[in-house]
Design an enzyme around this catalytic site. Structure first.
Site, PDB file in Angstrom:
ATOM      1  N   GLY A  82       2.903  -0.843   4.234  1.00  0.00           N
ATOM      2  CA  GLY A  82       2.989   0.551   3.821  1.00  0.00           C
ATOM      3  C   GLY A  82       4.430   0.941   3.555  1.00  0.00           C
ATOM      4  N   GLY A  83       5.043   1.609   4.519  1.00  0.00           N
ATOM      5  CA  GLY A  83       6.381   2.187   4.354  1.00  0.00           C
ATOM      6  C   GLY A  83       7.410   1.251   3.750  1.00  0.00           C
ATOM      7  N   ASN A 142       0.868  -1.183   0.000  1.00  0.00           N
ATOM      8  CA  ASN A 142       0.000   0.000   0.000  1.00  0.00           C
ATOM      9  C   ASN A 142       0.901   1.228   0.000  1.00  0.00           C
ATOM     10  OD1 ASN A 142      -1.834   2.050   0.473  1.00  0.00           O
ATOM     11  ND2 ASN A 142      -2.173   1.514   2.628  1.00  0.00           N
ATOM     12  N   TRP A 143       1.024   1.834  -1.157  1.00  0.00           N
ATOM     13  CA  TRP A 143       1.957   2.963  -1.279  1.00  0.00           C
ATOM     14  C   TRP A 143       1.420   4.257  -0.668  1.00  0.00           C
ATOM     15  CZ3 TRP A 143       3.920   2.665  -7.052  1.00  0.00           C
ATOM     16  CH2 TRP A 143       4.717   1.514  -7.190  1.00  0.00           C
ATOM     17  N   LYS A 144       0.116   4.298  -0.396  1.00  0.00           N
ATOM     18  CA  LYS A 144      -0.499   5.550   0.086  1.00  0.00           C
ATOM     19  C   LYS A 144      -0.186   6.670  -0.923  1.00  0.00           C
ATOM     20  CE  LYS A 144      -0.018   3.588   4.632  1.00  0.00           C
ATOM     21  NZ  LYS A 144       0.086   3.757   6.066  1.00  0.00           N
ATOM     22  N   GLU A 151      -5.286  -4.269  10.936  1.00  0.00           N
ATOM     23  CA  GLU A 151      -4.258  -3.242  11.070  1.00  0.00           C
ATOM     24  C   GLU A 151      -4.517  -2.425  12.333  1.00  0.00           C
ATOM     25  OE1 GLU A 151      -2.299  -2.256   7.063  1.00  0.00           O
ATOM     26  OE2 GLU A 151      -4.085  -1.034   7.218  1.00  0.00           O
ATOM     27  N   HIS A 183      -9.336   1.609   4.812  1.00  0.00           N
ATOM     28  CA  HIS A 183      -8.067   1.779   5.529  1.00  0.00           C
ATOM     29  C   HIS A 183      -8.272   2.756   6.683  1.00  0.00           C
ATOM     30  CE1 HIS A 183      -3.971   3.020   6.405  1.00  0.00           C
ATOM     31  NE2 HIS A 183      -3.597   1.879   5.886  1.00  0.00           N
ATOM     32  N   SER A 218       3.590  -1.642  10.379  1.00  0.00           N
ATOM     33  CA  SER A 218       5.043  -1.721  10.584  1.00  0.00           C
ATOM     34  C   SER A 218       5.629  -3.098  10.245  1.00  0.00           C
ATOM     35  CB  SER A 218       5.409  -1.304  12.014  1.00  0.00           C
ATOM     36  OG  SER A 218       5.011   0.048  12.247  1.00  0.00           O
ATOM     37  N   GLU A 236      -6.645   5.175   7.673  1.00  0.00           N
ATOM     38  CA  GLU A 236      -6.457   6.593   7.299  1.00  0.00           C
ATOM     39  C   GLU A 236      -7.702   7.141   6.620  1.00  0.00           C
ATOM     40  OE1 GLU A 236      -2.762   5.983   5.222  1.00  0.00           O
ATOM     41  OE2 GLU A 236      -1.838   5.459   7.139  1.00  0.00           O
ATOM     42  N   GLY A 286       2.674   2.814  10.606  1.00  0.00           N
ATOM     43  CA  GLY A 286       3.635   3.896  10.388  1.00  0.00           C
ATOM     44  C   GLY A 286       4.375   4.318  11.646  1.00  0.00           C
TER      45      GLY A 286
HETATM   46  P1  PGA Z   1       3.005   0.708   7.561  1.00  0.00           P
HETATM   47  O1  PGA Z   1       1.525   0.913   6.986  1.00  0.00           O
HETATM   48  O2  PGA Z   1       3.511  -0.591   7.008  1.00  0.00           O
HETATM   49  O3  PGA Z   1       3.787   1.888   7.043  1.00  0.00           O
HETATM   50  O4  PGA Z   1       2.897   0.683   9.049  1.00  0.00           O
HETATM   51  C1  PGA Z   1       0.643  -0.178   6.875  1.00  0.00           C
HETATM   52  C2  PGA Z   1      -0.667   0.290   6.285  1.00  0.00           C
HETATM   53  O5  PGA Z   1      -1.111   1.395   6.607  1.00  0.00           O
HETATM   54  O6  PGA Z   1      -1.300  -0.446   5.485  1.00  0.00           O
END
Ligand code: PGA
Length: 261
Positions: free
Chosen positions: A240-241, A16-18, A174, A102, A219, A104, A180
């Protein structure tokens, strides 16, 4: 049933690149990642770039096993919804998987369980795979409300799907406090939450819903993925990251194979 099912649930790993990467950067990534994961044929691999990069990514990945996902969708088929994107548009751009709800989106853009449900029903109804995201905040965990929150998000988010549909979807657990932050859930915490989610799915939809893959996000890194996905109830990862670099993401895909072996 659940432990029998674990061997049959194929690992599923999604990037998930956001809001990261231009179209050009996305295509460069696609060309870099394909050879890195080519030999890994026992994991479902998905990359979710921003909307603008979807057509170019679908082109660049057309001859690979990597599927392209969107990070969001609108539930309606068309209409006066400025700034929104429909399932038909996504399908026309090579998208076969959609991330829905998600944290966010829920926290920053006001998405509700009812909205998540409308998007999930539309997505599954159109024949795409949904990744429905659920998870508690730190405050909710500390107040011992984790299971209640997960039950509500799963129950209301997937309501109206048939048992057969649920069996082929993906739920992402999640915990909001792990996203993050560099602070992942412990393997035990993840497994406990995943087991609970699967029990909720089975009580809602019947035994066949145990086949629904429940993946962990928050994470995930090359160094912790094997231990997390090695848990009996953890079927993969939403990253994500650590997915923004093709080498790091390919290491995570490779590390998720421990459940398959
Ligand atoms: P993260 O994000 O790996 O950067 O913690 C995960 C996500 O939001 O799907």
């Amino acid at each position: 049933l659940s432990s029998v099912g674990a061997a049959m649930r194929r690992p599923f790993v999604a990037a998930n690149w956001k809001m990261h990467k231009t179209v050009a950067e996305s295509v460069t990534y696609a060309h870099a990642v394909v050879p890195l994961v080519e030999a890994i044929t026992d994991v479902d691999i998905v990359v979710a770039p921003p909307f603008l990069a979807l057509p170019a990514m679908a082109d660049a990945l057309a001859d690979s096993r990597i599927k392209v996902a969107s990070q969001n969708v609108h539930a309606a088929s068309h209409g006066a919804f400025t700034g929104e994107v429909s399932l038909e548009m996504l399908q026309g751009s090579g998208v076969t998987v959609v991330i829905i709800g998600h944290s966010e989106r829920r926290q920053l853009f006001g998405e509700t369980d009812a909205g998540v449900n409308a998007k999930t029903r539309a997505t599954v109804g159109a024949g795409l795979t949904s990744i429905v995201c659920v998870g508690e905040t730190l405050e909710e965990r500390e107040a011992n409300r984790t299971f209640d929150i997960l039950d509500r998000q799963v129950r209301d988010g997937l309501a109206g799907l048939s048992p057969e549909q649920v069996a082929t979807q993906v739920v992402a657990y999640e915990p909001v406090w792990a996203i993050g932050t560099g602070r992942n859930a412990t393997p035990d915490q993840a497994n406990e939450a995943h087991r609970h989610i699967r029990q909720q799915l089975v009580s809602q939809f019947g035994d066949s819903a145990a086949a629904c893959r429940v993946i962990y996000g928050g994470s995930v890194k090359p160094g912790n993925v094997a231990e997390l996905v090695g848990q009996s109830e953890v079927d993969g990862a939403l990253v994500g990251g650590a997915s923004l670099d093709p080498t790091s993401f390919s290491e995570i895909v490779a590390g998720s194979r421990s459940t398959a072996i």
